[in-house]
Design a protein around this motif. Structure first.
Motif, mmCIF file in Angstrom:
data_model
loop_
_atom_site.group_PDB
_atom_site.id
_atom_site.type_symbol
_atom_site.label_atom_id
_atom_site.label_comp_id
_atom_site.label_asym_id
_atom_site.label_seq_id
_atom_site.Cartn_x
_atom_site.Cartn_y
_atom_site.Cartn_z
ATOM 1 N N VAL A 15 -1.929 1.315 6.299
ATOM 2 C CA VAL A 15 -1.334 -0.011 6.119
ATOM 3 C C VAL A 15 -2.217 -1.066 6.759
ATOM 4 O O VAL A 15 -2.192 -2.223 6.373
ATOM 5 C CB VAL A 15 0.096 -0.036 6.709
ATOM 6 C CG1 VAL A 15 0.744 -1.390 6.557
ATOM 7 C CG2 VAL A 15 0.944 1.020 6.041
ATOM 8 N N ALA A 16 -3.018 -0.655 7.718
ATOM 9 C CA ALA A 16 -3.880 -1.616 8.415
ATOM 10 C C ALA A 16 -4.949 -2.189 7.490
ATOM 11 O O ALA A 16 -5.529 -3.231 7.791
ATOM 12 C CB ALA A 16 -4.526 -0.951 9.619
ATOM 13 N N ASP A 17 -5.217 -1.554 6.351
ATOM 14 C CA ASP A 17 -6.222 -2.067 5.426
ATOM 15 C C ASP A 17 -5.716 -3.263 4.631
ATOM 16 O O ASP A 17 -6.509 -3.960 4.004
ATOM 17 C CB ASP A 17 -6.661 -0.967 4.452
ATOM 18 C CG ASP A 17 -7.424 0.145 5.162
ATOM 19 O OD1 ASP A 17 -7.855 -0.084 6.316
ATOM 20 O OD2 ASP A 17 -7.580 1.215 4.561
ATOM 21 N N ASP A 22 -1.650 -11.568 3.647
ATOM 22 C CA ASP A 22 -0.949 -11.969 2.417
ATOM 23 C C ASP A 22 -0.349 -10.761 1.703
ATOM 24 O O ASP A 22 0.776 -10.826 1.197
ATOM 25 C CB ASP A 22 -1.912 -12.691 1.467
ATOM 26 C CG ASP A 22 -2.350 -14.035 2.014
ATOM 27 O OD1 ASP A 22 -1.599 -14.610 2.832
ATOM 28 O OD2 ASP A 22 -3.445 -14.496 1.627
ATOM 29 N N GLN A 23 -1.071 -9.656 1.664
ATOM 30 C CA GLN A 23 -0.552 -8.453 1.010
ATOM 31 C C GLN A 23 0.621 -7.870 1.793
ATOM 32 O O GLN A 23 1.592 -7.404 1.202
ATOM 33 C CB GLN A 23 -1.669 -7.420 0.875
ATOM 34 C CG GLN A 23 -2.738 -7.816 -0.117
ATOM 35 C CD GLN A 23 -3.930 -6.882 -0.084
ATOM 36 O OE1 GLN A 23 -4.171 -6.190 0.900
ATOM 37 N NE2 GLN A 23 -4.679 -6.856 -1.181
ATOM 38 N N GLN A 24 0.556 -7.908 3.116
ATOM 39 C CA GLN A 24 1.662 -7.416 3.924
ATOM 40 C C GLN A 24 2.916 -8.260 3.721
ATOM 41 O O GLN A 24 4.020 -7.726 3.601
ATOM 42 C CB GLN A 24 1.280 -7.394 5.403
ATOM 43 C CG GLN A 24 0.259 -6.340 5.752
ATOM 44 C CD GLN A 24 -0.158 -6.395 7.208
ATOM 45 O OE1 GLN A 24 0.317 -7.223 7.970
ATOM 46 N NE2 GLN A 24 -1.060 -5.506 7.592
ATOM 47 N N VAL A 25 2.762 -9.571 3.658
ATOM 48 C CA VAL A 25 3.910 -10.462 3.418
ATOM 49 C C VAL A 25 4.500 -10.190 2.041
ATOM 50 O O VAL A 25 5.729 -10.143 1.870
ATOM 51 C CB VAL A 25 3.476 -11.945 3.562
ATOM 52 C CG1 VAL A 25 4.554 -12.885 3.056
ATOM 53 C CG2 VAL A 25 3.147 -12.245 5.005
ATOM 54 N N PHE A 26 3.643 -9.978 1.043
ATOM 55 C CA PHE A 26 4.131 -9.685 -0.295
ATOM 56 C C PHE A 26 4.920 -8.383 -0.331
ATOM 57 O O PHE A 26 6.004 -8.310 -0.919
ATOM 58 C CB PHE A 26 2.976 -9.613 -1.292
ATOM 59 C CG PHE A 26 3.392 -9.160 -2.654
ATOM 60 C CD1 PHE A 26 4.082 -10.006 -3.500
ATOM 61 C CD2 PHE A 26 3.132 -7.867 -3.081
ATOM 62 C CE1 PHE A 26 4.493 -9.584 -4.750
ATOM 63 C CE2 PHE A 26 3.528 -7.436 -4.327
ATOM 64 C CZ PHE A 26 4.209 -8.300 -5.170
ATOM 65 N N VAL A 27 4.403 -7.342 0.296
ATOM 66 C CA VAL A 27 5.086 -6.036 0.295
ATOM 67 C C VAL A 27 6.431 -6.138 1.001
ATOM 68 O O VAL A 27 7.448 -5.632 0.501
ATOM 69 C CB VAL A 27 4.186 -4.957 0.948
ATOM 70 C CG1 VAL A 27 4.971 -3.684 1.213
ATOM 71 C CG2 VAL A 27 2.994 -4.671 0.071
ATOM 72 N N ILE A 28 6.469 -6.802 2.132
ATOM 73 C CA ILE A 28 7.725 -6.934 2.873
ATOM 74 C C ILE A 28 8.739 -7.749 2.090
ATOM 75 O O ILE A 28 9.918 -7.376 1.999
ATOM 76 C CB ILE A 28 7.457 -7.549 4.263
ATOM 77 C CG1 ILE A 28 6.691 -6.555 5.127
ATOM 78 C CG2 ILE A 28 8.752 -7.955 4.942
ATOM 79 C CD1 ILE A 28 6.193 -7.121 6.419
ATOM 80 N N SER A 29 8.323 -8.866 1.490
ATOM 81 C CA SER A 29 9.274 -9.679 0.725
ATOM 82 C C SER A 29 9.743 -8.954 -0.537
ATOM 83 O O SER A 29 10.919 -9.055 -0.922
ATOM 84 C CB SER A 29 8.655 -11.037 0.367
ATOM 85 O OG SER A 29 7.514 -10.839 -0.441
ATOM 86 N N PHE A 30 8.856 -8.199 -1.168
ATOM 87 C CA PHE A 30 9.263 -7.436 -2.346
ATOM 88 C C PHE A 30 10.294 -6.380 -1.988
ATOM 89 O O PHE A 30 11.313 -6.220 -2.671
ATOM 90 C CB PHE A 30 8.040 -6.787 -2.995
ATOM 91 C CG PHE A 30 8.377 -5.919 -4.169
ATOM 92 C CD1 PHE A 30 8.688 -6.488 -5.394
ATOM 93 C CD2 PHE A 30 8.408 -4.540 -4.049
ATOM 94 C CE1 PHE A 30 9.008 -5.694 -6.480
ATOM 95 C CE2 PHE A 30 8.729 -3.733 -5.123
ATOM 96 C CZ PHE A 30 9.026 -4.323 -6.341
#
Length: 128
Positions: free
Chosen positions: A75-77, A81-89
């Motif tokens: 997940v560290a990769d 922005d991608q982390q925010v997208f995954v969490i909001s999804f």
């Protein structure tokens, strides 16, 4: 119905993880160009013919299928922005299937209509 669907999906997800991590070997024995025996997870039986150096008519082949060793994705990769997208999804997807606990009743503010005439007597319809 919802519980059944969740159980079916959980079963298929577990089966997918199992099949992706499973490693096995398919062993085949050919004699004079024809397939004599196949085996999975063990060595194939030979045809019983004597094998000599000058007249080598038998051939053994093995196909190895390697599974995954690590299932944890890094997940560290992911950048911010991608982390925010995954969490909001994930949050919106989980909220999609939650049942609403409060019910809005628009008719509770209004009184029921007054009964002027008994309609079932006027239409002569009675429940028996």
């Amino acid at each position: 119905m919802k519980k059944i669907i969740h159980k079916i999906l959980a079963f298929f997800m577990a089966l997918t993880v199992l099949m992706s991590t499973l490693s096995f070997t398919v062993s085949m024995h050919y004699c004079q160009g024809e397939l004599v025996d196949t085996a999975v997870f063990q060595k194939a039986h030979d045809c019983g013919m004597e094998m000599s150096d000058k007249d080598n008519c038998c051939d053994d082949k093995e196909i190895k299928i390697e599974g995954q060793d690590e299932l944890k994705l890094p997940v560290a990769d992911l950048n911010l922005d991608q982390q925010v997208f995954v969490i909001s999804f994930l949050h919106s997807y989980i909220k999609l299937f939650e049942a609403s606990k409060e019910r809005k009743e628009s008719f509770s503010n209004y009184p029921p209509p007054l009964i002027v005439k008994q309609i079932f007597k006027l239409d002569e319809t009675y429940l028996i």
